[in-house]
Scaffold this motif. Sequence first.
Motif, PDB file in Angstrom:
ATOM      1  N   GLY A  24      -9.272  -3.277   8.025  1.00  0.00           N
ATOM      2  CA  GLY A  24     -10.710  -3.227   7.784  1.00  0.00           C
ATOM      3  C   GLY A  24     -11.098  -2.588   6.467  1.00  0.00           C
ATOM      4  N   GLN A  25     -10.169  -1.868   5.850  1.00  0.00           N
ATOM      5  CA  GLN A  25     -10.441  -1.245   4.551  1.00  0.00           C
ATOM      6  C   GLN A  25     -10.618  -2.330   3.495  1.00  0.00           C
ATOM      7  OE1 GLN A  25     -10.766   1.838   3.255  1.00  0.00           O
ATOM      8  NE2 GLN A  25      -9.603   3.280   4.478  1.00  0.00           N
ATOM      9  N   ARG A  26     -11.450  -2.052   2.528  1.00  0.00           N
ATOM     10  CA  ARG A  26     -11.686  -2.976   1.421  1.00  0.00           C
ATOM     11  C   ARG A  26     -11.146  -2.355   0.140  1.00  0.00           C
ATOM     12  NH1 ARG A  26     -14.977  -7.118   1.969  1.00  0.00           N
ATOM     13  NH2 ARG A  26     -15.840  -6.890  -0.104  1.00  0.00           N
ATOM     14  N   GLY A  27     -10.800  -3.222  -0.802  1.00  0.00           N
ATOM     15  CA  GLY A  27     -10.285  -2.735  -2.071  1.00  0.00           C
ATOM     16  C   GLY A  27     -10.175  -3.850  -3.080  1.00  0.00           C
ATOM     17  N   VAL A  28      -9.481  -3.543  -4.181  1.00  0.00           N
ATOM     18  CA  VAL A  28      -9.296  -4.483  -5.283  1.00  0.00           C
ATOM     19  C   VAL A  28      -7.810  -4.549  -5.615  1.00  0.00           C
ATOM     20  CG1 VAL A  28      -9.816  -4.912  -7.719  1.00  0.00           C
ATOM     21  CG2 VAL A  28     -11.555  -3.935  -6.238  1.00  0.00           C
ATOM     22  N   VAL A  29      -7.307  -5.771  -5.829  1.00  0.00           N
ATOM     23  CA  VAL A  29      -5.911  -5.956  -6.238  1.00  0.00           C
ATOM     24  C   VAL A  29      -5.752  -5.449  -7.665  1.00  0.00           C
ATOM     25  CG1 VAL A  29      -4.098  -7.639  -6.705  1.00  0.00           C
ATOM     26  CG2 VAL A  29      -5.619  -7.963  -4.738  1.00  0.00           C
ATOM     27  N   ILE A  30      -4.810  -4.522  -7.856  1.00  0.00           N
ATOM     28  CA  ILE A  30      -4.561  -4.027  -9.211  1.00  0.00           C
ATOM     29  C   ILE A  30      -3.207  -4.493  -9.748  1.00  0.00           C
ATOM     30  CG2 ILE A  30      -6.118  -2.066  -9.054  1.00  0.00           C
ATOM     31  CD1 ILE A  30      -3.670  -0.283  -8.578  1.00  0.00           C
ATOM     32  N   GLU A  31      -2.320  -4.969  -8.850  1.00  0.00           N
ATOM     33  CA  GLU A  31      -1.041  -5.501  -9.303  1.00  0.00           C
ATOM     34  C   GLU A  31      -0.529  -6.515  -8.293  1.00  0.00           C
ATOM     35  OE1 GLU A  31       3.416  -4.053 -10.709  1.00  0.00           O
ATOM     36  OE2 GLU A  31       1.929  -2.552 -10.162  1.00  0.00           O
ATOM     37  N   ASP A  32      -0.177  -7.693  -8.785  1.00  0.00           N
ATOM     38  CA  ASP A  32       0.376  -8.766  -7.966  1.00  0.00           C
ATOM     39  C   ASP A  32       1.889  -8.592  -7.908  1.00  0.00           C
ATOM     40  OD1 ASP A  32       1.375 -11.172  -6.945  1.00  0.00           O
ATOM     41  OD2 ASP A  32      -0.203 -12.352  -7.888  1.00  0.00           O
ATOM     42  N   MET A  33       2.401  -8.376  -6.712  1.00  0.00           N
ATOM     43  CA  MET A  33       3.839  -8.174  -6.521  1.00  0.00           C
ATOM     44  C   MET A  33       4.391  -9.251  -5.583  1.00  0.00           C
ATOM     45  SD  MET A  33       3.803  -4.038  -6.309  1.00  0.00           S
ATOM     46  CE  MET A  33       5.516  -3.818  -6.744  1.00  0.00           C
ATOM     47  N   THR A  34       3.973 -10.509  -5.811  1.00  0.00           N
ATOM     48  CA  THR A  34       4.384 -11.613  -4.946  1.00  0.00           C
ATOM     49  C   THR A  34       5.369 -12.547  -5.633  1.00  0.00           C
ATOM     50  OG1 THR A  34       2.480 -12.947  -5.644  1.00  0.00           O
ATOM     51  CG2 THR A  34       2.202 -11.580  -3.671  1.00  0.00           C
ATOM     52  N   HIS A  35       6.005 -12.088  -6.683  1.00  0.00           N
ATOM     53  CA  HIS A  35       6.953 -12.912  -7.419  1.00  0.00           C
ATOM     54  C   HIS A  35       8.041 -13.426  -6.488  1.00  0.00           C
ATOM     55  CE1 HIS A  35       4.894 -11.212 -10.829  1.00  0.00           C
ATOM     56  NE2 HIS A  35       5.176 -10.004 -10.374  1.00  0.00           N
ATOM     57  N   HIS A  36       8.488 -14.638  -6.713  1.00  0.00           N
ATOM     58  CA  HIS A  36       9.438 -15.293  -5.818  1.00  0.00           C
ATOM     59  C   HIS A  36      10.762 -14.545  -5.658  1.00  0.00           C
ATOM     60  CE1 HIS A  36      10.734 -16.771  -9.751  1.00  0.00           C
ATOM     61  NE2 HIS A  36      11.902 -17.009  -9.198  1.00  0.00           N
ATOM     62  N   ASN A  37      11.120 -13.687  -6.605  1.00  0.00           N
ATOM     63  CA  ASN A  37      12.388 -12.970  -6.514  1.00  0.00           C
ATOM     64  C   ASN A  37      12.269 -11.629  -5.771  1.00  0.00           C
ATOM     65  OD1 ASN A  37      10.903 -11.839  -8.564  1.00  0.00           O
ATOM     66  ND2 ASN A  37      12.622 -11.527  -9.948  1.00  0.00           N
ATOM     67  N   ARG A  38      11.075 -11.281  -5.306  1.00  0.00           N
ATOM     68  CA  ARG A  38      10.886 -10.029  -4.549  1.00  0.00           C
ATOM     69  C   ARG A  38      11.162 -10.251  -3.074  1.00  0.00           C
ATOM     70  NH1 ARG A  38       8.435  -5.551  -6.429  1.00  0.00           N
ATOM     71  NH2 ARG A  38       7.809  -5.095  -4.307  1.00  0.00           N
ATOM     72  N   LYS A  39      11.811  -9.286  -2.448  1.00  0.00           N
ATOM     73  CA  LYS A  39      12.052  -9.358  -1.004  1.00  0.00           C
ATOM     74  C   LYS A  39      10.765  -9.049  -0.236  1.00  0.00           C
ATOM     75  CE  LYS A  39      14.772  -7.486   2.740  1.00  0.00           C
ATOM     76  NZ  LYS A  39      15.792  -6.551   3.156  1.00  0.00           N
ATOM     77  N   ASN A  40      10.080  -7.985  -0.621  1.00  0.00           N
ATOM     78  CA  ASN A  40       8.832  -7.583   0.028  1.00  0.00           C
ATOM     79  C   ASN A  40       7.669  -7.959  -0.876  1.00  0.00           C
ATOM     80  OD1 ASN A  40      10.128  -6.316   2.267  1.00  0.00           O
ATOM     81  ND2 ASN A  40      10.632  -4.611   0.928  1.00  0.00           N
ATOM     82  N   ARG A  41       7.003  -9.045  -0.528  1.00  0.00           N
ATOM     83  CA  ARG A  41       5.900  -9.536  -1.362  1.00  0.00           C
ATOM     84  C   ARG A  41       4.586  -8.948  -0.887  1.00  0.00           C
ATOM     85  NH1 ARG A  41       8.596 -15.106  -0.787  1.00  0.00           N
ATOM     86  NH2 ARG A  41      10.031 -15.035  -2.534  1.00  0.00           N
ATOM     87  N   GLY A  42       3.761  -8.576  -1.876  1.00  0.00           N
ATOM     88  CA  GLY A  42       2.463  -8.014  -1.555  1.00  0.00           C
ATOM     89  C   GLY A  42       1.714  -7.644  -2.808  1.00  0.00           C
ATOM     90  N   TYR A  43       0.781  -6.720  -2.649  1.00  0.00           N
ATOM     91  CA  TYR A  43      -0.104  -6.333  -3.741  1.00  0.00           C
ATOM     92  C   TYR A  43      -0.295  -4.826  -3.741  1.00  0.00           C
ATOM     93  CZ  TYR A  43      -1.254 -11.255  -3.278  1.00  0.00           C
ATOM     94  OH  TYR A  43      -1.172 -12.618  -3.186  1.00  0.00           O
ATOM     95  N   MET A  44      -0.476  -4.270  -4.930  1.00  0.00           N
ATOM     96  CA  MET A  44      -0.927  -2.891  -5.043  1.00  0.00           C
ATOM     97  C   MET A  44      -2.456  -2.963  -4.993  1.00  0.00           C
ATOM     98  SD  MET A  44       1.809  -1.174  -5.050  1.00  0.00           S
ATOM     99  CE  MET A  44       1.158   0.468  -5.327  1.00  0.00           C
ATOM    100  N   ILE A  45      -3.017  -2.220  -4.056  1.00  0.00           N
ATOM    101  CA  ILE A  45      -4.454  -2.273  -3.795  1.00  0.00           C
ATOM    102  C   ILE A  45      -5.086  -0.924  -4.117  1.00  0.00           C
ATOM    103  CG2 ILE A  45      -6.227  -2.647  -2.020  1.00  0.00           C
ATOM    104  CD1 ILE A  45      -4.526  -5.137  -2.607  1.00  0.00           C
ATOM    105  N   LEU A  46      -6.197  -0.960  -4.836  1.00  0.00           N
ATOM    106  CA  LEU A  46      -7.022   0.223  -5.076  1.00  0.00           C
ATOM    107  C   LEU A  46      -8.109   0.200  -4.014  1.00  0.00           C
ATOM    108  CD1 LEU A  46      -7.921   2.668  -6.762  1.00  0.00           C
ATOM    109  CD2 LEU A  46      -9.253   1.075  -8.157  1.00  0.00           C
ATOM    110  N   LEU A  47      -8.020   1.102  -3.037  1.00  0.00           N
ATOM    111  CA  LEU A  47      -8.979   1.142  -1.934  1.00  0.00           C
ATOM    112  C   LEU A  47     -10.334   1.672  -2.393  1.00  0.00           C
ATOM    113  CD1 LEU A  47      -6.721   2.674   0.870  1.00  0.00           C
ATOM    114  CD2 LEU A  47      -7.300   0.255   0.530  1.00  0.00           C
ATOM    115  N   ASP A  48     -11.386   1.206  -1.722  1.00  0.00           N
ATOM    116  CA  ASP A  48     -12.727   1.718  -1.996  1.00  0.00           C
ATOM    117  C   ASP A  48     -12.860   3.177  -1.555  1.00  0.00           C
ATOM    118  OD1 ASP A  48     -13.416  -0.768  -2.992  1.00  0.00           O
ATOM    119  OD2 ASP A  48     -14.506  -1.387  -1.194  1.00  0.00           O
ATOM    120  N   THR A  49     -12.188   3.529  -0.457  1.00  0.00           N
ATOM    121  CA  THR A  49     -12.177   4.909   0.039  1.00  0.00           C
ATOM    122  C   THR A  49     -10.725   5.310   0.287  1.00  0.00           C
ATOM    123  OG1 THR A  49     -12.466   4.163   2.318  1.00  0.00           O
ATOM    124  CG2 THR A  49     -14.460   4.769   1.126  1.00  0.00           C
TER     125      THR A  49
END
Length: 67
Positions: A24-49
């Motif tokens: 339920g938390q909201r935020g903004v993507v600050i880094e895309d870490m979904t490159h095909h060579n990554r085992k754990n794909r995701g994003y670095m998120i800057l949360l609003d709170t």
Amino acid sequence: MEDTKITIIHTTELREMRLTDLVGQRGVVIEDMTHHNRKNRGYMILLDTPYLCQYIWFIPQDSISNG
């Protein structure tokens, strides 16, 4: 994907990371870490709170929803 507003949604992966309190938390993507060579794909998120006094968290790719 950077600068995209997101909402964190419940997934098994998020539960396994013990981060379901972020659902339920909201935020903004600050880094895309979904490159095909990554085992754990995701994003670095800057949360609003902060969560546990931190604003920046790694969130799995399937655990975010745009908007």
